[in-house]
Design an enzyme around this catalytic site. Sequence first.
Site, PDB file in Angstrom:
ATOM      1  N   GLU A  23      -9.820 -10.323  -7.749  1.00 37.10           N
ATOM      2  CA  GLU A  23      -8.967  -8.924  -7.567  1.00 37.10           C
ATOM      3  C   GLU A  23      -7.912  -9.022  -8.751  1.00 37.10           C
ATOM      4  O   GLU A  23      -7.413  -8.040  -9.069  1.00 37.10           O
ATOM      5  CB  GLU A  23      -8.333  -9.072  -5.970  1.00 37.10           C
ATOM      6  N   LYS A  48       0.761  -1.307   0.081  1.00 35.57           N
ATOM      7  CA  LYS A  48       0.027  -0.069   0.035  1.00 35.57           C
ATOM      8  C   LYS A  48       0.764   1.115   0.051  1.00 35.57           C
ATOM      9  O   LYS A  48       2.147   1.134   0.053  1.00 35.57           O
ATOM     10  CB  LYS A  48      -0.963   0.173   1.296  1.00 35.57           C
ATOM     11  N   TYR A  54     -12.470  -2.317  -2.822  1.00 31.12           N
ATOM     12  CA  TYR A  54     -12.890  -2.535  -1.265  1.00 31.12           C
ATOM     13  C   TYR A  54     -14.306  -2.463  -1.255  1.00 31.12           C
ATOM     14  O   TYR A  54     -14.840  -2.009  -0.337  1.00 31.12           O
ATOM     15  CB  TYR A  54     -12.323  -1.307  -0.501  1.00 31.12           C
ATOM     16  N   THR A  80      -5.028  -8.464  10.707  1.00 27.27           N
ATOM     17  CA  THR A  80      -5.429  -7.164   9.917  1.00 27.27           C
ATOM     18  C   THR A  80      -4.923  -5.746  11.137  1.00 27.27           C
ATOM     19  O   THR A  80      -4.573  -4.958  10.418  1.00 27.27           O
ATOM     20  CB  THR A  80      -6.820  -6.779   9.839  1.00 27.27           C
ATOM     21  N   ARG A  90      -1.638 -14.614   3.477  1.00 28.39           N
ATOM     22  CA  ARG A  90      -2.209 -13.994   4.416  1.00 28.39           C
ATOM     23  C   ARG A  90      -1.478 -14.053   5.651  1.00 28.39           C
ATOM     24  O   ARG A  90      -1.352 -13.636   6.705  1.00 28.39           O
ATOM     25  CB  ARG A  90      -3.709 -14.574   4.795  1.00 28.39           C
ATOM     26  N   ASN A 110      -1.737  -0.371   7.356  1.00 31.09           N
ATOM     27  CA  ASN A 110      -1.000  -1.742   7.932  1.00 31.09           C
ATOM     28  C   ASN A 110      -0.265  -2.343   6.652  1.00 31.09           C
ATOM     29  O   ASN A 110      -0.313  -3.469   6.557  1.00 31.09           O
ATOM     30  CB  ASN A 110      -2.164  -2.657   8.115  1.00 31.09           C
ATOM     31  N   HIS A 159      -1.824  -5.508   1.547  1.00 24.73           N
ATOM     32  CA  HIS A 159      -3.331  -6.300   1.291  1.00 24.73           C
ATOM     33  C   HIS A 159      -2.921  -7.543   0.616  1.00 24.73           C
ATOM     34  O   HIS A 159      -1.944  -7.632  -0.062  1.00 24.73           O
ATOM     35  CB  HIS A 159      -4.087  -5.472   0.224  1.00 24.73           C
ATOM     36  N   PHE A 180     -15.105   2.888   8.192  1.00 26.56           N
ATOM     37  CA  PHE A 180     -13.672   3.264   7.768  1.00 26.56           C
ATOM     38  C   PHE A 180     -13.655   3.487   6.419  1.00 26.56           C
ATOM     39  O   PHE A 180     -12.521   3.612   5.724  1.00 26.56           O
ATOM     40  CB  PHE A 180     -12.735   2.462   8.336  1.00 26.56           C
ATOM     41  N   ARG A 230       3.102  -7.142   8.992  1.00 22.02           N
ATOM     42  CA  ARG A 230       2.300  -6.302   9.586  1.00 22.02           C
ATOM     43  C   ARG A 230       2.995  -6.051  10.923  1.00 22.02           C
ATOM     44  O   ARG A 230       3.101  -4.744  11.504  1.00 22.02           O
ATOM     45  CB  ARG A 230       0.930  -6.452   9.752  1.00 22.02           C
TER      46      ARG A 230
HETATM   47  P1  DAT Z   1      -7.546  -7.315   5.677  1.00 19.49           P
HETATM   48  O1  DAT Z   1      -6.896  -6.042   4.893  1.00 19.49           O
HETATM   49  O2  DAT Z   1      -6.595  -7.925   6.501  1.00 19.49           O
HETATM   50  O3  DAT Z   1      -8.178  -8.310   4.721  1.00 19.49           O
HETATM   51  P2  DAT Z   1     -10.310  -6.342   6.220  1.00 19.49           P
HETATM   52  O4  DAT Z   1     -10.599  -6.897   4.657  1.00 19.49           O
HETATM   53  O5  DAT Z   1     -11.238  -6.411   7.178  1.00 19.49           O
HETATM   54  O6  DAT Z   1      -8.555  -6.632   6.339  1.00 19.49           O
HETATM   55  O7  DAT Z   1     -10.014  -4.358   5.815  1.00 19.49           O
HETATM   56  C1  DAT Z   1      -9.582  -4.123   4.673  1.00 19.49           C
HETATM   57  C2  DAT Z   1      -8.582  -2.902   5.187  1.00 19.49           C
HETATM   58  O8  DAT Z   1      -9.552  -1.894   5.965  1.00 19.49           O
HETATM   59  C3  DAT Z   1      -7.676  -3.303   6.267  1.00 19.49           C
HETATM   60  O9  DAT Z   1      -6.486  -3.897   5.579  1.00 19.49           O
HETATM   61  C4  DAT Z   1      -7.584  -1.796   7.079  1.00 19.49           C
HETATM   62  C5  DAT Z   1      -8.908  -1.102   6.695  1.00 19.49           C
HETATM   63  N1  DAT Z   1      -9.450  -1.433   7.973  1.00 19.49           N
HETATM   64  C6  DAT Z   1     -10.011  -2.571   8.501  1.00 19.49           C
HETATM   65  N2  DAT Z   1     -10.656  -2.098   9.746  1.00 19.49           N
HETATM   66  C7  DAT Z   1     -10.564  -1.093   9.969  1.00 19.49           C
HETATM   67  C8  DAT Z   1     -10.761  -0.076  11.002  1.00 19.49           C
HETATM   68  N3  DAT Z   1     -11.333  -0.675  12.350  1.00 19.49           N
HETATM   69  N4  DAT Z   1     -10.426   1.097  10.983  1.00 19.49           N
HETATM   70  C9  DAT Z   1      -9.639   1.669   9.970  1.00 19.49           C
HETATM   71  N5  DAT Z   1      -9.550   0.739   9.198  1.00 19.49           N
HETATM   72  C10 DAT Z   1      -9.815  -0.347   8.893  1.00 19.49           C
HETATM   73 MG    MG Z   2      -9.714  -7.947   3.382  1.00 19.92          MG
END
Ligand code: DAT
Ligand code: MG
Length: 157
Positions: A131, A14, A54, A96, A90, A117, A120, A62, A107
Site C-alpha cells: 500500500e 477517508k 481495495y 472496522t 490498527r 468509518n 484506513h 460492498f 472509529r
Molecule cells: P478495515 O478497513 O478495518 O481493514 P476491511 O478491510 O474488512 O476493514 O474492509 C475495508 C473497508 O470496506 C472498511 O473499512 C469499510 C468497508 N466495509 C467493510 N465491510 C463492509 C460492509 N459489510 N458494508 C459496507 N462496507 C464495508
Molecule cells: Mg482492511
Amino acid sequence: MIAPVTEQTLVLIKPDGVQRLLVGRILVRYEERGLKLVGLKLVQVDRELAERHYAVHRDKPFFAGLVEFIISGPLVALALEGPNAISVVRAMNGATRPWEAAPGTIRADFALEVAENIVHASDGPGTAAAELALWFRPAELVAYPRDIDRWIVAAAE
Ligand code: DAT
Ligand code: MG
C-alpha cells in the site's frame, strides 16, 4: 526488554474525515502517540487507484459502494513510522464496524457506519509495503531524525 520492530504503515483519512473537518484532530492523535510522519498528501483518488487499493475486496457485495465512496472527494494519505506501527495504528483506529470499536478509538469517537468509518490502515507487513508503494513514490517518503525519538523509542539493549 523486548526490542520493538520499527515499521511503516499506510493510513488514509477517508473522504468523510476530510468533509467533516476532522483531518487535524485525527492527525494529532498519531502525532501525540509518537508515530513519525514520513509521508503526507491530499489526494483526489481515481477509480483505478481505488480499485487497486481495495482489490482484496473485489468480490464483496460492498465493493462498488466502497470504491464510489473513496473517490467521492479528496482524502489524506499518511505514511507513519514507529515501533510496531502497523498494529499500533490498527488499534488506534478501532474495529472496522464503528459500533464495535472500543471507546477512545478513532472509529468509536468519530464514526457510526461501517461504510463511512473515517480511516484506513494497513493490516500487516505485506499489505503495508504494497500500500505504501501504491500511494507514495519513493521520494515522497522522507527519512529524517527527530530529537524526541530518544523519549519515544527505547534504545536497543
Ligand atoms: P478495515 O478497513 O478495518 O481493514 P476491511 O478491510 O474488512 O476493514 O474492509 C475495508 C473497508 O470496506 C472498511 O473499512 C469499510 C468497508 N466495509 C467493510 N465491510 C463492509 C460492509 N459489510 N458494508 C459496507 N462496507 C464495508
Ligand atoms: Mg482492511
